[in-house]
Design an enzyme around this catalytic site. Structure first.
Site, PDB file in Angstrom:
ATOM      1  N   LYS A   1      -3.021  -7.155  -8.675  1.00 15.40           N
ATOM      2  CA  LYS A   1      -4.178  -7.572  -7.866  1.00 15.40           C
ATOM      3  C   LYS A   1      -5.293  -6.519  -7.987  1.00 15.40           C
ATOM      4  O   LYS A   1      -5.011  -5.320  -7.907  1.00 15.40           O
ATOM      5  CB  LYS A   1      -3.743  -7.682  -6.395  1.00 15.40           C
ATOM      6  CG  LYS A   1      -4.870  -8.042  -5.451  1.00 15.40           C
ATOM      7  CD  LYS A   1      -4.592  -7.643  -4.002  1.00 15.40           C
ATOM      8  CE  LYS A   1      -5.901  -7.283  -3.329  1.00 15.40           C
ATOM      9  NZ  LYS A   1      -5.832  -6.700  -2.020  1.00 15.40           N
TER      10      LYS A   1
ATOM     11  N   LYS B   1       0.835  -1.213   0.000  1.00 15.32           N
ATOM     12  CA  LYS B   1       0.000   0.000   0.000  1.00 15.32           C
ATOM     13  C   LYS B   1       0.863   1.254   0.000  1.00 15.32           C
ATOM     14  O   LYS B   1       0.613   2.192  -0.748  1.00 15.32           O
ATOM     15  CB  LYS B   1      -0.941   0.003   1.200  1.00 15.32           C
ATOM     16  CG  LYS B   1      -2.088  -0.935   0.969  1.00 15.32           C
ATOM     17  CD  LYS B   1      -3.339  -0.601   1.712  1.00 15.32           C
ATOM     18  CE  LYS B   1      -4.456  -1.421   1.079  1.00 15.32           C
ATOM     19  NZ  LYS B   1      -5.178  -2.257   1.997  1.00 15.32           N
TER      20      LYS B   1
ATOM     21  N   LYS C   1      -9.411  -1.866  -4.538  1.00 18.47           N
ATOM     22  CA  LYS C   1     -10.114  -0.568  -4.547  1.00 18.47           C
ATOM     23  C   LYS C   1      -9.118   0.572  -4.638  1.00 18.47           C
ATOM     24  O   LYS C   1      -9.342   1.566  -5.303  1.00 18.47           O
ATOM     25  CB  LYS C   1     -10.914  -0.394  -3.253  1.00 18.47           C
ATOM     26  CG  LYS C   1     -12.010  -1.399  -3.066  1.00 18.47           C
ATOM     27  CD  LYS C   1     -12.690  -1.154  -1.717  1.00 18.47           C
ATOM     28  CE  LYS C   1     -13.324  -2.407  -1.202  1.00 18.47           C
ATOM     29  NZ  LYS C   1     -12.567  -3.045  -0.102  1.00 18.47           N
TER      30      LYS C   1
HETATM   31  N1  AQP Z   1      -8.048  -9.033  -6.138  1.00 16.56           N
HETATM   32  C1  AQP Z   1      -8.461  -9.868  -5.199  1.00 16.56           C
HETATM   33  N2  AQP Z   1      -8.386 -11.197  -5.395  1.00 16.56           N
HETATM   34  C2  AQP Z   1      -8.822 -12.078  -4.456  1.00 16.56           C
HETATM   35  N3  AQP Z   1      -9.364 -11.692  -3.295  1.00 16.56           N
HETATM   36  C3  AQP Z   1      -9.457 -10.380  -3.054  1.00 16.56           C
HETATM   37  N4  AQP Z   1      -9.935  -9.678  -2.018  1.00 16.56           N
HETATM   38  C4  AQP Z   1      -9.803  -8.351  -2.246  1.00 16.56           C
HETATM   39  N5  AQP Z   1      -9.240  -8.160  -3.455  1.00 16.56           N
HETATM   40  C5  AQP Z   1      -9.015  -9.393  -3.979  1.00 16.56           C
HETATM   41  C6  AQP Z   1     -10.498 -10.303  -0.828  1.00 16.56           C
HETATM   42  O1  AQP Z   1     -11.688  -9.603  -0.494  1.00 16.56           O
HETATM   43  C7  AQP Z   1     -11.820  -9.644   0.919  1.00 16.56           C
HETATM   44  C8  AQP Z   1     -12.132  -8.271   1.407  1.00 16.56           C
HETATM   45  O2  AQP Z   1     -11.078  -7.397   1.084  1.00 16.56           O
HETATM   46  P1  AQP Z   1     -11.002  -5.971   1.719  1.00 16.56           P
HETATM   47  O3  AQP Z   1     -11.767  -5.014   0.898  1.00 16.56           O
HETATM   48  O4  AQP Z   1     -11.340  -6.011   3.136  1.00 16.56           O
HETATM   49  O5  AQP Z   1      -9.480  -5.640   1.685  1.00 16.56           O
HETATM   50  P2  AQP Z   1      -8.457  -5.708   0.538  1.00 16.56           P
HETATM   51  O6  AQP Z   1      -7.974  -7.090   0.311  1.00 16.56           O
HETATM   52  O7  AQP Z   1      -7.417  -4.730   0.920  1.00 16.56           O
HETATM   53  O8  AQP Z   1      -9.316  -5.242  -0.714  1.00 16.56           O
HETATM   54  P3  AQP Z   1      -8.942  -4.075  -1.637  1.00 16.56           P
HETATM   55  O9  AQP Z   1      -9.887  -3.915  -2.744  1.00 16.56           O
HETATM   56  O10 AQP Z   1      -7.496  -4.210  -2.022  1.00 16.56           O
HETATM   57  O11 AQP Z   1      -9.181  -2.837  -0.670  1.00 16.56           O
HETATM   58  P4  AQP Z   1      -8.271  -1.623  -0.356  1.00 16.56           P
HETATM   59  O12 AQP Z   1      -7.750  -1.135  -1.651  1.00 16.56           O
HETATM   60  O13 AQP Z   1      -9.181  -0.634   0.336  1.00 16.56           O
HETATM   61  O14 AQP Z   1      -7.207  -2.152   0.538  1.00 16.56           O
HETATM   62  C9  AQP Z   1     -10.542 -10.206   1.518  1.00 16.56           C
HETATM   63  O15 AQP Z   1     -10.749 -11.559   1.898  1.00 16.56           O
HETATM   64  C10 AQP Z   1      -9.588 -10.131   0.370  1.00 16.56           C
HETATM   65  O16 AQP Z   1      -8.630 -11.174   0.436  1.00 16.56           O
END
Ligand code: AQP
Length: 339
Positions: free
Chosen positions: A205, A112, A208
């Site tokens: 990956k 991040k 968001k």
């Molecule tokens: N690209 C992905 N592939 C597989 N699994 C994913 N998850 C998120 N992106 C992918 C899974 O979704 C669940 C919830 O994720 P989250 O929103 O709590 O956190 P994250 O993984 O950090 O998702 P983002 O979209 O990347 O959010 P931001 O950018 O805000 O940090 C988790 O089980 C995650 O593994």
């Protein structure tokens, strides 16, 4: 006894195909397999959402998304992280056994900070894995389904729970946890290999915060635009296309039903008619597949948006159930450390 399943999703933006195929689809399946608890991680979201009205709206929309995608409040507990105040206490107490060196190794923190070019990251982002471990341990969960990006956090949670048990429970032996039970149960992680990491439009990956998503509930025209911008290479339309490191191919595989994907796969791998075998054609297929896969959920999402009182009732009763699960755990913690 039924297995207790726990997981969460941050309310940090619009949910996307990565959240669905990497996590939520499995959450919905698991609600019939055990005692499932799912939370909207709105404390975690504060590390990136800095506007109160937006934070509230995203929390609500994330709850609506869960319900629209098939989470049934009669079979699973859906709640807001911030409705269980015990989480703050456990976060602090757990922090007293967490080695800083572990946090320095956290991949998601490093990713991040690097991806967003953050020069002076805040404590909340750095300590995110500690809050996540508290989320997992507070409800005596047995299984935590997550995408691969979260596996390291799960391993941390298990290590810190072990450390805590060894420090505070005389006779606790991590090799034989059944003999003298610890304060914390050690949950196991569950990741489905085929959807472990869903690629974003740029091939990284899908996330968001990387601006590379295909959203689940954005207006259709916007989703179509997102799909059109999925990165492809310069293979001419009539040539066989590579299948490795191709986000478009991987997304087609996830979104299209089996027989439709088999046809698309054949067309992808053979050259031939440039009208039907160019990347534009496959993007059209992906958009149609998306409409079919999520049409019902999108309609339900729009309906639920009009009924905030019902969503609020679901969250309030979920929080009550979650607090009942948390109560004995926090009692054990307080006893163990002398609070
Ligand atoms: N690209 C992905 N592939 C597989 N699994 C994913 N998850 C998120 N992106 C992918 C899974 O979704 C669940 C919830 O994720 P989250 O929103 O709590 O956190 P994250 O993984 O950090 O998702 P983002 O979209 O990347 O959010 P931001 O950018 O805000 O940090 C988790 O089980 C995650 O593994």
């Amino acid at each position: 006894m039924a297995q207790r399943i726990l997981s969460g999703v941050q309310s940090s933006g619009r949910l996307h195909l990565g959240n669905y195929y990497g996590a939520i689809r499995e959450f919905v399946r698991l609600q019939d397999e055990g005692e499932a608890l799912y939370f909207i991680a709105n404390y975690h979201a504060l590390t990136s959402v800095r506007d109160a009205a937006l934070a509230r709206r995203l929390t609500f929309e994330t709850a609506v998304a869960f319900l629209a995608l098939g989470l049934d409040p009669a079979r699973a507990t859906l709640f807001r992280q911030s409705d269980v105040p015990e989480i703050g206490e456990l976060y602090w107490v757990l922090g007293t056994v967490v080695p800083l060196s572990n946090l320095h190794r956290a991949h998601s923190f490093k990713d991040k900070v690097n991806n967003k070019g953050i020069e002076d990251p805040e404590f909340g982002l750095f300590a995110y894995p500690v809050l996540m471990a508290a989320d997992i341990l507070l409800y005596d969960s047995d299984v935590v389904p997550v995408g691969r990006d979260q596996r390291q956090h799960l391993e941390f949670a298990r290590d810190w729970a072990t450390k805590f048990n060894m420090r505070y429970v005389p006779g606790y032996d991590p090799q034989e946890p059944e003999r003298v039970p610890g304060v914390f149960k050690l949950p196991s992680v569950r990741t489905r290999d085929e959807t472990a990491v869903v690629p974003g439009r740029d091939g990284q990956k899908m996330s968001k915060s990387y601006g590379n998503t295909v959203d689940l509930f954005a207006p259709e025209r916007e989703v179509e635009k997102q799909i059109k911008s999925v990165k492809t290479d310069s293979t001419p339309p009539d040539q066989p296309k590579p299948t490795e490191n191709q986000p478009l191919y991987q997304l087609l595989k996830l979104v299209l039903p089996e027989p439709a994907f088999a046809d698309a796969d054949r067309a992808w791998r053979t050259g031939g008619d440039p009208k039907t075998n160019g990347y534009g054609y496959f993007k059209g297929l992906l958009f149609e597949g998306y409409r079919q896969a999520f049409g019902t959920a999108r309609a339900r999402y729009d309906e639920l948006l009009q009924d905030p009182a019902e969503v609020e009732r679901t969250l309030a009763s979920g929080a009550q159930r979650a607090r009942a699960f948390a109560a004995p755990v926090i009692r054990r913690v307080r006893d163990a450390v002398g609070l």
